[in-house]
Design a protein around this motif. Structure first.
Motif, PDB file in Angstrom:
ATOM      1  N   PRO A  22     -14.563   1.590  -6.920  1.00  0.00           N
ATOM      2  CA  PRO A  22     -15.893   2.206  -6.959  1.00  0.00           C
ATOM      3  C   PRO A  22     -16.577   2.205  -5.593  1.00  0.00           C
ATOM      4  CG  PRO A  22     -15.997  -0.015  -7.839  1.00  0.00           C
ATOM      5  CD  PRO A  22     -14.534   0.279  -7.601  1.00  0.00           C
ATOM      6  N   SER A  23     -17.436   3.188  -5.393  1.00  0.00           N
ATOM      7  CA  SER A  23     -18.177   3.263  -4.133  1.00  0.00           C
ATOM      8  C   SER A  23     -19.662   2.971  -4.341  1.00  0.00           C
ATOM      9  CB  SER A  23     -18.001   4.642  -3.503  1.00  0.00           C
ATOM     10  OG  SER A  23     -18.363   5.632  -4.444  1.00  0.00           O
ATOM     11  N   ASP A  24     -20.042   2.729  -5.567  1.00  0.00           N
ATOM     12  CA  ASP A  24     -21.405   2.234  -5.795  1.00  0.00           C
ATOM     13  C   ASP A  24     -21.423   1.376  -7.058  1.00  0.00           C
ATOM     14  OD1 ASP A  24     -21.591   3.841  -8.058  1.00  0.00           O
ATOM     15  OD2 ASP A  24     -23.334   4.967  -7.371  1.00  0.00           O
ATOM     16  N   GLU A  25     -22.553   0.760  -7.304  1.00  0.00           N
ATOM     17  CA  GLU A  25     -22.629  -0.202  -8.400  1.00  0.00           C
ATOM     18  C   GLU A  25     -22.639   0.492  -9.764  1.00  0.00           C
ATOM     19  OE1 GLU A  25     -26.419  -0.413  -7.292  1.00  0.00           O
ATOM     20  OE2 GLU A  25     -27.336  -0.914  -9.178  1.00  0.00           O
ATOM     21  N   VAL A  26     -23.084   1.747  -9.791  1.00  0.00           N
ATOM     22  CA  VAL A  26     -23.105   2.486 -11.059  1.00  0.00           C
ATOM     23  C   VAL A  26     -21.670   2.740 -11.521  1.00  0.00           C
ATOM     24  CG1 VAL A  26     -23.937   4.534 -12.241  1.00  0.00           C
ATOM     25  CG2 VAL A  26     -25.264   3.564 -10.355  1.00  0.00           C
TER      26      VAL A  26
ATOM     27  N   SER B 183     -12.431 -17.834 -12.405  1.00  0.00           N
ATOM     28  CA  SER B 183     -12.688 -17.724 -10.972  1.00  0.00           C
ATOM     29  C   SER B 183     -11.851 -18.740 -10.218  1.00  0.00           C
ATOM     30  CB  SER B 183     -14.176 -17.965 -10.670  1.00  0.00           C
ATOM     31  OG  SER B 183     -14.357 -18.116  -9.275  1.00  0.00           O
ATOM     32  N   ALA B 184     -11.323 -18.287  -9.082  1.00  0.00           N
ATOM     33  CA  ALA B 184     -10.616 -19.215  -8.188  1.00  0.00           C
ATOM     34  C   ALA B 184     -11.597 -19.682  -7.109  1.00  0.00           C
ATOM     35  CB  ALA B 184      -9.392 -18.533  -7.585  1.00  0.00           C
ATOM     36  N   ASP B 185     -12.753 -20.155  -7.555  1.00  0.00           N
ATOM     37  CA  ASP B 185     -13.769 -20.730  -6.669  1.00  0.00           C
ATOM     38  C   ASP B 185     -14.580 -19.685  -5.906  1.00  0.00           C
ATOM     39  OD1 ASP B 185     -15.129 -23.085  -5.969  1.00  0.00           O
ATOM     40  OD2 ASP B 185     -14.114 -23.221  -4.041  1.00  0.00           O
ATOM     41  N   LEU B 186     -14.697 -18.495  -6.459  1.00  0.00           N
ATOM     42  CA  LEU B 186     -15.620 -17.513  -5.885  1.00  0.00           C
ATOM     43  C   LEU B 186     -16.828 -17.404  -6.801  1.00  0.00           C
ATOM     44  CD1 LEU B 186     -16.271 -15.348  -3.728  1.00  0.00           C
ATOM     45  CD2 LEU B 186     -15.144 -13.681  -5.198  1.00  0.00           C
ATOM     46  N   GLY B 187     -18.004 -17.340  -6.223  1.00  0.00           N
ATOM     47  CA  GLY B 187     -19.233 -17.289  -7.005  1.00  0.00           C
ATOM     48  C   GLY B 187     -19.913 -15.933  -6.960  1.00  0.00           C
ATOM     49  N   ALA B 188     -21.057 -15.872  -7.601  1.00  0.00           N
ATOM     50  CA  ALA B 188     -21.942 -14.697  -7.602  1.00  0.00           C
ATOM     51  C   ALA B 188     -23.204 -15.169  -8.295  1.00  0.00           C
ATOM     52  CB  ALA B 188     -21.346 -13.525  -8.365  1.00  0.00           C
ATOM     53  N   VAL B 189     -24.315 -14.540  -7.978  1.00  0.00           N
ATOM     54  CA  VAL B 189     -25.560 -14.924  -8.645  1.00  0.00           C
ATOM     55  C   VAL B 189     -25.391 -14.790 -10.155  1.00  0.00           C
ATOM     56  CG1 VAL B 189     -27.991 -14.327  -8.936  1.00  0.00           C
ATOM     57  CG2 VAL B 189     -26.964 -14.321  -6.647  1.00  0.00           C
TER      58      VAL B 189
ATOM     59  N   LYS C 128     -33.763  -1.038  -6.588  1.00  0.00           N
ATOM     60  CA  LYS C 128     -32.923  -1.303  -5.423  1.00  0.00           C
ATOM     61  C   LYS C 128     -31.454  -1.425  -5.815  1.00  0.00           C
ATOM     62  CE  LYS C 128     -33.339  -4.458  -2.265  1.00  0.00           C
ATOM     63  NZ  LYS C 128     -33.705  -5.707  -1.625  1.00  0.00           N
ATOM     64  N   PRO C 129     -30.561  -0.843  -5.029  1.00  0.00           N
ATOM     65  CA  PRO C 129     -29.131  -1.006  -5.324  1.00  0.00           C
ATOM     66  C   PRO C 129     -28.760  -2.487  -5.303  1.00  0.00           C
ATOM     67  CG  PRO C 129     -29.459   0.608  -3.573  1.00  0.00           C
ATOM     68  CD  PRO C 129     -30.790  -0.014  -3.836  1.00  0.00           C
ATOM     69  N   ARG C 130     -27.752  -2.826  -6.084  1.00  0.00           N
ATOM     70  CA  ARG C 130     -27.376  -4.236  -6.205  1.00  0.00           C
ATOM     71  C   ARG C 130     -25.922  -4.433  -5.830  1.00  0.00           C
ATOM     72  NH1 ARG C 130     -28.009  -5.807 -11.933  1.00  0.00           N
ATOM     73  NH2 ARG C 130     -27.907  -7.893 -11.090  1.00  0.00           N
ATOM     74  N   LEU C 131     -25.555  -5.697  -5.711  1.00  0.00           N
ATOM     75  CA  LEU C 131     -24.167  -6.032  -5.431  1.00  0.00           C
ATOM     76  C   LEU C 131     -23.297  -5.629  -6.626  1.00  0.00           C
ATOM     77  CD1 LEU C 131     -24.232  -9.606  -3.879  1.00  0.00           C
ATOM     78  CD2 LEU C 131     -23.255  -7.565  -2.831  1.00  0.00           C
TER      79      LEU C 131
ATOM     80  N   PHE D  11     -24.382  -0.663  -1.435  1.00  0.00           N
ATOM     81  CA  PHE D  11     -24.457   0.733  -0.987  1.00  0.00           C
ATOM     82  C   PHE D  11     -25.493   1.494  -1.792  1.00  0.00           C
ATOM     83  CE2 PHE D  11     -19.915  -0.350  -0.155  1.00  0.00           C
ATOM     84  CZ  PHE D  11     -19.995  -0.312   1.222  1.00  0.00           C
ATOM     85  N   PRO D  12     -26.028   2.576  -1.210  1.00  0.00           N
ATOM     86  CA  PRO D  12     -26.920   3.441  -1.989  1.00  0.00           C
ATOM     87  C   PRO D  12     -26.159   4.011  -3.189  1.00  0.00           C
ATOM     88  CG  PRO D  12     -26.755   4.182   0.311  1.00  0.00           C
ATOM     89  CD  PRO D  12     -25.824   3.043   0.165  1.00  0.00           C
ATOM     90  N   ARG D  13     -26.884   4.280  -4.256  1.00  0.00           N
ATOM     91  CA  ARG D  13     -26.239   4.817  -5.463  1.00  0.00           C
ATOM     92  C   ARG D  13     -25.804   6.267  -5.260  1.00  0.00           C
ATOM     93  NH1 ARG D  13     -30.584   2.392  -8.457  1.00  0.00           N
ATOM     94  NH2 ARG D  13     -29.885   0.308  -9.008  1.00  0.00           N
ATOM     95  N   LEU D  14     -24.631   6.575  -5.744  1.00  0.00           N
ATOM     96  CA  LEU D  14     -24.111   7.944  -5.684  1.00  0.00           C
ATOM     97  C   LEU D  14     -24.097   8.582  -7.061  1.00  0.00           C
ATOM     98  CD1 LEU D  14     -21.045   7.427  -3.319  1.00  0.00           C
ATOM     99  CD2 LEU D  14     -23.334   8.241  -2.724  1.00  0.00           C
ATOM    100  N   TYR D  15     -24.132   7.736  -8.076  1.00  0.00           N
ATOM    101  CA  TYR D  15     -23.970   8.255  -9.430  1.00  0.00           C
ATOM    102  C   TYR D  15     -25.137   7.880 -10.317  1.00  0.00           C
ATOM    103  CZ  TYR D  15     -19.210   9.039  -7.915  1.00  0.00           C
ATOM    104  OH  TYR D  15     -18.115   9.475  -7.221  1.00  0.00           O
TER     105      TYR D  15
END
Ligand SMILES: Cc1ncc(C[n+]2csc(CCOP(=O)(O)OP(=O)(O)O)c2C)c(N)n1
Lengths: 318, 275
Positions: free
Chosen positions: A141-145, A32-38, A6-9, A170-174
């Motif tokens: 970038p337009s995808d995670e790859v 980080s200025a107080d922004l997170g991510a898994v 599955k495509p990822r963030l 987004f779906p992978r393009l590359y």
């Protein structure tokens, strides 16, 4: 790249790569200025000495990054797009740009990504304002790859870079071709003959949908993903677009100085003339606060799939 | 102009406000419940505790006090109140964040009773100082109330205004710091310690007090100091609990912008007395 996965963030992919590199290189620092991510949770847990919370203080974050970079550190700054660009623009200009420091600015939620948060969270000007900076590299970038390919470069050859991440998946393009595309700065994600649709980030996916509709209407539209807005190889693009009659740029930005401008400027500079029928689609000046999700906003601001189809048709029939 | 209510009426109003906010956020599946519940008593005290001077149904009354929720992700805490005092149709609450609706995730100038756009932290106090200075220029007696997040106080712009307001003796300006000791990534004192905020505001030349931000006695007692500060702007450090009222959200930063699952939703509704 395994299409079944599955495509990822983008942000998780990028932070994972930074975290992996940081495990081997203690000079890599993530602010980080107080922004997170898994993925950031892992980095914070495993490498507490290489994670810095700047406070909700973006201007300070940039000056701090400069001091760290001047001390030999490889610094990645991370915040929501509006707050890591316009909010601390003067700091970026005076210390990072003016001293050409190896700092990567990672923005999340570019363009209209924070749809419901409206104008304070939109960055309809981030491409224009960031590409105006001396010595910067602007990557979108337009995808995670592609996001992963970019961060690979940022880790292997640190420099002053602005990395625009979408907050949508987004779906992978590359696949394996990402690195080669990144070298050129743009990728032909759909070949065509009549109209070349140039887009970046989220709108590449709308452009692809538009090209599909156009094909059914008898218009052969190619889609070009503009990955690196600056520096930009106009000659390479002119070569790639030689067979087309028309060029349409489309973006989630105000038209002034954004990707469409960058591309047209580069084509002019490289060729001395423009041999195509041309149209730029973007947001109107004086857009307003309205409720609605990103698709709704695209439609409202005239940059949604049907708008792209219409504009491409007009070029093709003109 | 509104009249003062008794404390038990205010408690009922605060519960009403929490319920309204809950319904709005759950319908929209978007919004910041914990940040709003942290300053629910503050907002309730301002409008129903006889603090803010306003004319029901007339948002543009030039004599009104100005209220700015500078931590804009919680600006929606005012929406049910502004509808209740007749600034706009309460049916708008059901259209929160919906296309065509008046009320967005962050407040903006479309909305009667909202004094300025919000969403980017660190701008409200400067704008508030502008309102306060303009009132003085115009010889007007309205006051300006600015609610700040404690995390928002990391922004340098807050302290630029703090210095300015004290220098200009803007005693018609009140800053309420919603001191819940959390921002998005965790506890403020562990991330970058904010320390003794009362002492910091005092050092910047403000009359500074610290109160329990969920106690109407405490909050109203602090607002009573307006005009009795020897010419200084007033800073109220309101000690609060982020997510106050929903047991599993209280004091937990991970709920900043997370939506509850079905089970948590049911539990929260029970705690709010919605079932
Ligand atoms: C300038 C700016 N930087 C970052 C953000 C993203 N952001 C929104 S809310 C928030 C945390 C705010 O913490 P605090 O002010 O303490 O408010 P509360 O905890 O009460 O929600 C952050 C970092 C923002 N809105 N504006």
């Amino acid at each position: 790249m395994d299409a079944a996965v599955k495509p990822r963030l983008m942000r998780d992919v990028v932070i994972e790569a930074i975290c992996a590199a940081a495990r081997k290189d203690k000079d890599i620092l993530f602010i980080s200025a107080d922004l997170g991510a898994v993925a950031l949770d892992d980095l914070r847990r495993d490498l507490p000495n290489q994670f810095i919370h700047a406070g909700i203080a973006e201007q300070h974050m940039i000056d701090l990054a400069a001091g760290l970079a001047l001390s030999g550190k490889k610094v990645f700054c991370y915040a929501m797009a509006p707050f890591i660009t316009a909010r601390c623009y003067e700091q970026i200009k005076c210390v990072i740009s003016s001293m050409n420091l190896p700092v990567t600015l990672i923005a999340v939620g570019v363009g209209l990504g924070y749809d419901h948060a409206t104008l304070t969270h939109f960055t309809p000007e981030d491409i224009a304002c960031m590409r105006a900076l001396n010595g910067i590299e602007v990557l979108t970038p337009s995808d995670e790859v592609m996001a992963a390919a970019i961060v690979y470069i940022a880790l292997s050859s640190p420099a002053f870079r602005y990395l625009r991440l979408d907050r949508q998946v987004f779906p992978r393009l590359y696949g394996d071709d990402a690195m080669r595309v990144l070298e050129i700065g743009f990728g032909i994600v759909r070949p065509g003959k009549d109209v070349a649709i140039l887009a970046c980030g989220a709108l590449v996916h709308k452009a692809l949908a538009a090209a599909e509709i156009l094909a059914a209407q008898g218009v052969s539209a190619g889609v070009v993903d503009i990955v690196r807005v600056k520096p930009f190889d106009g000659a390479a693009l002119a070569g790639a677009l030689k067979g087309y009659r028309s060029i349409l740029t489309v973006e989630e930005q105000l038209l002034e100085g954004a990707m469409g401008s960058a591309v047209m400027e580069a084509l002019v500079d490289a060729t001395g003339k423009l041999d195509w029928r041309l149209k730029r689609l973007g947001m109107r000046d004086r857009f307003e606060v309205v409720n609605g999700d990103r698709d709704h906003l695209h439609s409202l601001y005239g940059i949604d799939t049907p708008d792209i189809v219409r504009a491409a048709q007009a070029l093709a029939n003109g | 102009m509104a009249t003062t209510h008794r404390i038990n009426d205010l408690d009922a109003k605060a519960l009403w406000l929490r319920r309204q906010l809950w319904d709005m956020v759950m319908a929209a599946k978007n919004g910041h419940i914990p940040s709003c519940y942290s300053c629910t008593e503050i907002a309730t005290a301002l409008y129903y505790g006889g603090v803010v001077r306003y004319t029901p149904g007339k948002a543009d009354d030039p004599t009104r006090d100005r209220v700015v929720i500078s931590k804009g992700h919680a600006a929606m805490v005012l929406y049910p109140i502004l509808a209740d005092i007749g600034y706009f149709d309460a049916a708008e609450l059901d259209r929160f964040t919906k296309p065509g609706g008046l009320l967005g995730m962050y407040a903006d100038l479309r909305i009667p009773g909202i004094e300025g756009i919000s969403g980017s932290l660190g701008h409200g106090l400067g704008m508030g100082a502008g309102f306060a200075l303009a009132a003085r220029h115009n010889d007007e007696s309205h006051r300006t109330f600015v609610v700040l997040g404690d995390g928002e106080c990391y922004e340098g712009s807050i302290w630029e205004t703090a210095m300015f307001a004290a220098h200009h003796k803007l005693d018609n300006l009140v800053a309420v710091v919603d001191r819940n000791a959390l921002c998005i990534l965790g506890r403020t004192e562990e991330l970058v310690a904010l320390g003794d905020l009362r002492a910091k505001w005092q050092a910047f030349g403000w009359h500074s007090v610290e109160v329990d931000g969920h106690s109407f006695d405490g909050v109203l007692g602090a607002f009573d100091l307006i005009g009795r500060t020897g010419g200084k702007p007033l800073a109220i450090i309101a000690n609060t609990v982020k997510g106050k009222g929903i047991s599993f959200m209280e004091g937990r930063s991970e709920w900043h912008n997370k939506m509850p699952n079905a089970e948590q939703m049911a539990k929260a509704r029970t705690e709010l007395g919605l079932v």
